[in-house]
Design an enzyme around this catalytic site. Sequence first.
Site, PDB file in Angstrom:
ATOM      1  CD  GLU A  44      18.363 -18.698  -0.597  1.00 52.01           C
ATOM      2  OE1 GLU A  44      19.460 -18.210  -0.274  1.00 52.01           O
ATOM      3  OE2 GLU A  44      18.138 -19.165  -1.731  1.00 52.01           O
ATOM      4  CG  HIS A 103       8.259 -29.873  -0.909  1.00 52.56           C
ATOM      5  ND1 HIS A 103       8.415 -29.925  -2.273  1.00 52.56           N
ATOM      6  CD2 HIS A 103       7.687 -28.668  -0.661  1.00 52.56           C
ATOM      7  CE1 HIS A 103       7.968 -28.805  -2.831  1.00 52.56           C
ATOM      8  NE2 HIS A 103       7.529 -28.020  -1.863  1.00 52.56           N
ATOM      9  CG  ASP A 104      10.287 -35.538   4.746  1.00 56.58           C
ATOM     10  OD1 ASP A 104      10.412 -36.490   3.947  1.00 56.58           O
ATOM     11  OD2 ASP A 104      10.455 -35.661   5.976  1.00 56.58           O
TER      12      ASP A 104
HETATM   13 CA    CA Z   1       8.753 -38.134   3.545  1.00 51.32          CA
END
Ligand code: CA
Length: 362
Positions: free
Chosen positions: A64, A75-76
């Site tokens: 996980e 996502h960053d």
């Molecule tokens: Ca970012």
Amino acid sequence: MAFTGLRAFAVIAALAVASNAAPALDTRALCPDGVNRVNNLQCCRFIPVRDALISEIFEGQCGENAHSTVRIAFHDAIGFSTRGGKGGGADGSMIAFGATELAFAANAGIDEIVEDLQPFADAHGVSYGDIIQFGSSVALSLCPGAPLVQTFVGRRNATAPAPDGTVPDPFNPVTQILARMADAGFSPAEVIALLASHSIAAQDEIEPNIARSPFDSTPDSFDTQVFLEVLLKGNVLPGGLGPGEGEVLSPLEGEFRLESDAAFARDPRTACTWQSFVANQSLMSRQFATAMAKLGLLGQNSRQLVDCTEIIPRAKPATRTAAIIPAGKTRQDIEASCAQSAFPNLQTARGPPATVPPVPEQ
Ligand code: CA
Ligand code: CA
């Protein structure tokens, strides 16, 4: 003459064996720890970071936390636009400005890995952008079949959060996701390559009652299985729940299918790239590596960073080079969607239809 010739061959062969047997002199520089050797001494301080990530955060598994670290890397970094104004890319803003970015709906569930990575980065004196991207490459090394991703370190911490709306949602239409990704500099083929990450992924927040339900039957292996399984006819809502927003029918009990994955697999703009990976582990792995390396440099200038790829461990090879049709399914269940080329021939697993178990909680 023939005898002499054979003798000469034997001597050469013996010499070859002798030179193979001699240990190669390691000319790399010795780290201050007196143990590790590297080409670039600036990478030495990331060796204990790597080892602690593996033991403390990932617990040595493609589990996980490894999955979540690859997810946060996307996502960053995707908080970025080639035209500016959408964030600093792979800058760690997801952690540094977590109070802002973790509240965005598309980042639901990322708070858990931030709770692990933020204190870890602080304790090791590593920037948040580095812990995310370096961590993602180290995480991948635990997943059989994953490629070595070119990995830089030396990012400065973010100075501002990314705005909302940079991370595609699974209920967004293909056209909208491709437009957002093009805005960040990615072609449709690169988007599909990045989606290879869904071979080691699961959902938590769309249907919390079936948290950690994976997107393919092998979430601990970076194999091509996801590219086949998303093309199987859907007839199950796992757990008998939903569909949640962004969820569509899946082919296997316990497996979760994202609406956007289903659409990419069947859309004329992306179906052939999708299909090209089904029976070609090395192509998938290579193209994913290229796209991930690009992702990790969004908003960064690689000339101001240090390439520490040399200290990223190599993943074990995948156990298969092509996907296998899950037990209980046949070729007739595959919704082949590339008009230009025939669907590859695949083996079929034997036995009763399997239920896909959730990824164990860490
Ligand atoms: Ca970012
Ligand atoms: Ca997999």
